[in-house]
Design a protein around this motif. Structure first.
Motif: not given
Ligand SMILES: [Zn+2]
Length: 239
Positions: A10-13, A22-29
């Motif tokens: 949701d944070n960086c698409q 968690t996101c591989t790019n930005c670690s967002h949950y």
């Protein structure tokens, strides 16, 4: 946000595999933590809503009951193998007795673990969308319909046919034709439902029909081929 086989951050698409928390790019949950698998709820939901149940199994941190279900699955596959052998191949060596049952069950258990490992390695896409841990849990939970027949159908079959259900000498079809066909049909439906769930599990993770069908085919065919090869070796050693 989640689509069929990927989680979009949701944070960086960024696109992430389903199993990531968690996101591989930005670690967002990417999702709320799902800790355990509830066996009874999952069993019911596998019939009612397979897709979301499969996703819940991937999300669960602890894959509860996997060992327990794997043992029951191994017993059942081994029973199917013994019945097929005595019914269609007239192989009296692989017949229903305690040592064959125990041996076959251990072999199935080990072969299943190995095959899922192979499937995880061979069918993994470059983005590595599946994990061994998930594939094991998903495969074992896919076989819940087959496992249920041990608890629900097998006692009834045994009550009606006794050991003749396993022996095919005489075949239960000769003893009580209609009843035998009804039970065989129920067993066949449960097997087909399990195979559907297995294929669906791989499809949800990879979005690939080839991987989905390939995994089911490899799993089922090699399971029986390996079991029978090892059985023959075991019998040749003991006679
Ligand atoms: Zn992100």
């Amino acid at each position: 946000m989640k689509t069929n086989h990927i989680l979009i951050c949701d944070n960086c698409q960024q696109e992430n595999p389903l199993f990531k928390s968690t996101c591989t790019n930005c670690s967002h949950y990417l999702r709320a933590a799902e800790v355990n698998i509830d066996l009874w709820k999952t069993t019911w939901n596998l019939f009612e809503n397979p897709t979301s149940t499969i996703i819940n199994i991937i999300f669960a941190e602890h894959k509860n009951f996997v060992v327990f279900l794997l043992i029951l699955f191994s017993v059942k596959i081994n029973l199917i193998n013994i019945i097929l052998n005595s019914a269609f191949l007239s192989n009296t060596l692989i017949s229903f007795n305690i040592s064959n049952l125990l041996f076959g069950t251990i072999v199935i258990l080990l072969v299943t673990l190995l095959l899922i490992k192979i499937i995880t390695i061979v069918f993994n896409t470059p983005q590595k969308r599946t994990r061994y841990k998930d594939n094991l849990a998903l495969s074992v939970y896919s076989f819940v319909p087959i496992i249920l027949t041990i608890i629900v159908i097998l006692p009834i079959e045994y009550g009606i046919f006794g050991l003749n259900w396993f022996d095919y000498n005489p075949s239960p079809i000769i003893l009580k034709e209609t009843t035998a066909y009804v039970f065989l049909a129920i067993e066949a439906i449960m097997i087909l439902w399990s195979l559907y769930l297995l294929g669906r599990s791989y499809f949800i993770q990879t979005n690939s029909t080839i991987i989905s069908i390939g995994s089911v085919f490899v799993f089922i065919s090699l399971l029986f081929i390996l079991l029978n090869l090892i059985f023959r070796f075991y019998i040749s050693l003991s006679t």
